[in-house]
Design a protein around this motif. Structure first.
Motif, mmCIF file in Angstrom:
data_model
loop_
_atom_site.group_PDB
_atom_site.id
_atom_site.type_symbol
_atom_site.label_atom_id
_atom_site.label_comp_id
_atom_site.label_asym_id
_atom_site.label_seq_id
_atom_site.Cartn_x
_atom_site.Cartn_y
_atom_site.Cartn_z
ATOM 1 N N UNK A 1 48.345 -1.061 22.612
ATOM 2 C CA UNK A 1 49.147 -1.990 21.941
ATOM 3 C C UNK A 1 50.451 -2.116 22.476
ATOM 4 N N UNK A 2 50.840 -1.865 23.749
ATOM 5 C CA UNK A 2 51.879 -2.246 24.171
ATOM 6 C C UNK A 2 52.570 -3.512 24.002
ATOM 7 N N UNK A 3 53.781 -3.639 23.666
ATOM 8 C CA UNK A 3 54.511 -4.872 23.426
ATOM 9 C C UNK A 3 55.506 -5.421 24.169
ATOM 10 N N UNK A 4 55.750 -6.744 24.544
ATOM 11 C CA UNK A 4 56.641 -7.092 25.450
ATOM 12 C C UNK A 4 58.193 -6.700 25.003
ATOM 13 N N UNK A 5 58.198 -6.549 23.623
ATOM 14 C CA UNK A 5 59.609 -6.023 22.986
ATOM 15 C C UNK A 5 60.286 -4.769 23.791
ATOM 16 N N UNK A 6 59.279 -3.898 24.090
ATOM 17 C CA UNK A 6 59.527 -2.698 24.563
ATOM 18 C C UNK A 6 60.026 -2.964 26.164
ATOM 19 N N UNK A 7 59.918 -4.231 26.652
ATOM 20 C CA UNK A 7 60.319 -4.379 27.989
ATOM 21 C C UNK A 7 61.392 -5.488 28.114
ATOM 22 N N UNK A 8 62.043 -5.636 26.778
ATOM 23 C CA UNK A 8 62.991 -6.873 26.784
ATOM 24 C C UNK A 8 62.663 -8.157 26.635
ATOM 25 N N UNK A 9 61.452 -8.587 26.652
ATOM 26 C CA UNK A 9 60.574 -9.625 26.535
ATOM 27 C C UNK A 9 60.191 -10.156 25.262
ATOM 28 N N UNK A 10 60.402 -11.463 24.752
ATOM 29 C CA UNK A 10 60.010 -11.917 23.521
ATOM 30 C C UNK A 10 58.391 -12.582 23.654
ATOM 31 N N UNK A 11 57.364 -11.821 23.010
ATOM 32 C CA UNK A 11 56.041 -12.477 23.056
ATOM 33 C C UNK A 11 55.895 -13.697 22.290
ATOM 34 N N UNK A 12 55.428 -14.969 22.981
ATOM 35 C CA UNK A 12 54.994 -16.150 22.175
ATOM 36 C C UNK A 12 53.722 -16.652 22.012
ATOM 37 N N UNK A 13 52.858 -16.073 22.901
ATOM 38 C CA UNK A 13 51.390 -16.138 22.796
ATOM 39 C C UNK A 13 50.715 -14.895 22.946
ATOM 40 N N UNK A 14 49.619 -14.561 22.589
ATOM 41 C CA UNK A 14 49.144 -13.317 22.774
ATOM 42 C C UNK A 14 47.292 -13.722 22.770
ATOM 43 N N UNK A 15 46.761 -13.063 23.769
ATOM 44 C CA UNK A 15 45.289 -13.347 23.647
ATOM 45 C C UNK A 15 44.723 -11.659 23.674
ATOM 46 N N UNK A 16 44.016 -11.241 22.500
ATOM 47 C CA UNK A 16 43.589 -9.853 22.443
ATOM 48 C C UNK A 16 42.478 -9.819 23.289
ATOM 49 N N UNK A 17 42.367 -8.674 24.251
ATOM 50 C CA UNK A 17 41.328 -8.485 25.153
ATOM 51 C C UNK A 17 40.690 -7.099 24.941
ATOM 52 N N UNK A 18 40.795 -6.579 23.665
ATOM 53 C CA UNK A 18 40.025 -5.332 23.363
ATOM 54 C C UNK A 18 38.724 -6.052 23.079
#
Ligand SMILES: [Fe+2]
Length: 199
Positions: free
Chosen positions: A142-159
């Motif tokens: 559940x790592x998120x791009x916000x932790x790396x200073x990036x803003x996510x605008x699209x996500x594909x769940x691969x669990x």
């Protein structure tokens, strides 16, 4: 308290079964939200701010809190960036994608190629980077791009819980079919909304 999002559709059949959708939203996503509210429901910060300010929390709870808030943020983006029928890219995001990848088809191919590379549980994201450029990125769990200073605008769940009931071990078909129900209209609007945001 952090409020649950409502699904913007009632079904994504035949690409995602109602059974998968109901379990994924009703059990997986809501469990993350419940645990987040237990840990941080009294805060006034946005979920994004919790990630950005994670170092301000007691070190013993940081990993768990980051996992729960990431689980909520990632699922909310995933559920919101799908629609019963694919919608088209538009505006500045469409221009950016064509400039960077050559065409929408090439972008989709690059995204799928990246998704297929992910080992174990996680997500493929389209992100806005600090310099304003866009990029495709895999993150685990559940790592998120916000932790790396990036803003996510699209996500594909691969669990596996996102596809296993419907696709069994054929994750590649799930990755392919995601693009039958991707809501590029929503993603294009989100790009416009987030592009000016300074983290
Ligand atoms: Fe999930």
């Amino acid at each position: 308290m952090y409020k649950k999002i409502e699904l913007p559709y009632t079904s994504l059949e035949p690409y995602i079964s109602d059974e998968t959708l109901n379990l994924h939203y009703g059990k997986h996503y809501l469990s993350y939200l419940e645990r987040l509210n237990k840990m941080a429901g009294n805060l006034n910060e946005s979920k994004e701010q919790i990630v950005l300010h994670i170092a301000d929390f007691p070190s013993v709870i940081q990993d768990d809190l980051l996992y729960q808030v990431g689980g909520v943020l990632n699922h909310e983006l995933y559920f919101q960036n799908m629609a019963p029928k694919k919608t088209p890219l538009k505006g500045e995001l469409k221009e950016k994608i064509i400039k960077k990848y050559g065409s929408e088809e090439n972008f989709i191919e690059s995204f799928q190629k990246e998704s297929k590379k992910l080992v174990g549980s996680g997500y493929t994201f389209l992100v806005i980077k600090k310099d304003g450029d866009i990029d495709i990125l895999n993150l685990s769990n559940q790592d998120t791009p916000y932790s790396y200073g990036m803003i996510p605008i699209m996500a594909l769940d691969l669990w596996e819980h996102a596809y296993y009931l419907d696709y069994k071990n054929d994750r590649n078909l799930y990755i392919h079919n995601f693009f039958q129900i991707v809501d590029f209209d929503y993603i294009s609007n989100l790009y416009d909304e987030k592009k000016q945001q300074n983290l």
